[in-house]
Design an enzyme around this catalytic site. Structure first.
Site, short mmCIF file in Angstrom:
data_model
loop_
_atom_site.label_atom_id
_atom_site.label_comp_id
_atom_site.label_asym_id
_atom_site.label_seq_id
_atom_site.Cartn_x
_atom_site.Cartn_y
_atom_site.Cartn_z
N ASP A 17 0.09 4.55 9.51
CA ASP A 17 0.90 3.53 7.64
C ASP A 17 1.96 4.34 8.21
O ASP A 17 2.89 5.53 8.51
CB ASP A 17 -0.38 3.59 6.93
CG ASP A 17 -0.04 2.99 5.37
OD1 ASP A 17 0.68 2.14 6.09
OD2 ASP A 17 -0.80 3.08 5.00
N GLU A 19 3.79 5.25 3.79
CA GLU A 19 3.77 5.85 2.62
C GLU A 19 3.08 7.67 3.09
O GLU A 19 3.86 7.81 2.07
CB GLU A 19 2.88 4.66 1.51
CG GLU A 19 3.09 3.55 1.24
CD GLU A 19 2.86 2.56 1.75
OE1 GLU A 19 2.49 1.45 1.38
OE2 GLU A 19 1.86 3.01 3.19
N HIS A 70 1.20 -0.74 8.77
CA HIS A 70 2.23 -0.94 7.67
C HIS A 70 2.66 -2.33 7.81
O HIS A 70 3.19 -2.84 7.85
CB HIS A 70 3.12 0.30 6.97
CG HIS A 70 3.96 0.30 6.11
ND1 HIS A 70 3.74 0.78 5.33
CD2 HIS A 70 5.16 -0.35 5.13
CE1 HIS A 70 3.84 -0.12 3.76
NE2 HIS A 70 5.19 -0.45 4.46
N HIS A 114 -1.91 7.23 3.24
CA HIS A 114 -1.91 7.49 2.21
C HIS A 114 -3.04 7.24 0.75
O HIS A 114 -4.26 7.04 1.56
CB HIS A 114 -0.39 6.16 0.32
CG HIS A 114 -1.19 4.81 1.07
ND1 HIS A 114 -1.54 4.58 0.50
CD2 HIS A 114 -1.14 4.03 1.74
CE1 HIS A 114 -2.58 3.28 0.53
NE2 HIS A 114 -1.92 3.01 1.54
N HIS A 126 -2.79 3.01 -3.53
CA HIS A 126 -2.28 1.71 -3.34
C HIS A 126 -3.91 1.36 -3.15
O HIS A 126 -4.07 1.75 -1.84
CB HIS A 126 -1.19 0.73 -3.48
CG HIS A 126 -0.99 1.04 -1.46
ND1 HIS A 126 -0.63 1.87 -1.69
CD2 HIS A 126 -1.48 0.19 -1.18
CE1 HIS A 126 0.26 1.57 -0.25
NE2 HIS A 126 -0.55 0.33 0.48
#
Length: 284
Positions: A17, A19, A70, A114, A126
């Protein structure tokens, strides 16, 4: 003397991902239509390569798949990827962020992840999209870390490492205490952190990946047995109305919550992916 039995090289999946990559603190660095996205892509690709290198330090013959996990799943720069790994990119994919996973996979590593929605002060925290406020499985709130960990567990595969900010690492440690966590930044707020230099982060990631793959037999899979009861809090009441068109989905207590029960976690995950897509539809 009988010759020793040959061991099959392990299959390792690295889900990446964006973030949770070091240096990244703002959505201008993670969204394709924003000005700093290309630098974010380069940082993400370099961290993926560091983890590939670490896996192969420990298991030189490993079959390594890297899943771009992502947004559009088209962020990692293919021409800059370590040529010893294969890249999974594009969507839709039935296994989402961990595409390439199957019962023959020996270990999963989550890179650049994240914290879940609402887990302040996690950087850009999120769950699956900004349209999802929370996902609860059997009453327990799970973000992408827990959801993808449980999907790996459905196939009997352990998640042996995670990297991201300190909030994401704490979330991971609570779920899989025996795995390896690598905090490449310390969250200050949703768009602020104290970050490692990218080269230092990559050095740590490479060492941690080698350690994690080497001790994979000591990390149990995160298994959530079926039937799986799921509740999803949606941002928009319109999204709730759309979700109710899906067979088996019902309205739960509260105007923004829907619920369903799946036979196993793989089925639950597919339904979650569908709800995420429906939640992105805006009223006409």
């Amino acid at each position: 003397m009988k010759a020793p039995k040959a061991t099959k090289p392990p299959k390792v999946l690295i889900s990446v991902d964006m973030e949770g990559v070091t240096g990244i603190v703002h959505t201008s660095e993670t969204n394709p239509d924003r000005y700093d996205y290309e630098r974010g892509r380069a940082l993400m690709t370099a961290e993926a390569n560091a983890v590939v290198a670490g896996v192969l330090d420990a298991e030189p013959a490993a079959d390594v798949l890297v899943a771009d996990a992502h947004g559009p799943f088209r962020n990692l720069l293919p021409e800059q990827m370590d040529r010893r790994a294969r890249l999974v990119r594009g969507k839709p994919r039935s296994l989402g962020m961990v595409a390439g996973l199957d019962e023959h996979t020996d270990a999963v590593l989550l890179v650049g992840y994240h914290a879940r929605a609402g887990a302040g002060p996690g950087v850009i925290a999120h769950t699956m999209s900004g349209d999802i406020l929370d996902v609860r499985v059997a009453g327990r709130s799970l973000g992408e870390i827990g959801l993808n960990g449980a999907l790996a567990g459905h196939f009997g595969v352990p998640v042996v490492m995670l990297s991201g900010d300190d909030v994401a690492c704490a979330e991971f440690e609570e779920l899989v205490p025996s795995a390896v966590g690598v905090a490449v930044k310390e969250a200050i707020a949703g768009s602020a952190a104290v970050t490692l230099h990218p080269e230092e982060a990559r050095k740590r990631l490479r060492a941690a990946a080698a350690e994690a793959v080497g001790r994979r037999a000591h990390v149990p899979p995160l298994v959530l047995d079926g039937p799986v009861a799921v509740e999803v809090d949606l941002l928009s009441p319109f999204s709730v109305d759309l979700a109710l068109l899906v067979p088996g989905v019902s309205r739960a207590a509260g105007g923004r919550t829907v619920a369903f029960t799946a036979a196993d976690f793989a089925e639950a995950h597919r339904l979650l992916l569908l709800l995420v897509q429906l939640a992105s539809v805006k009223p006409g």
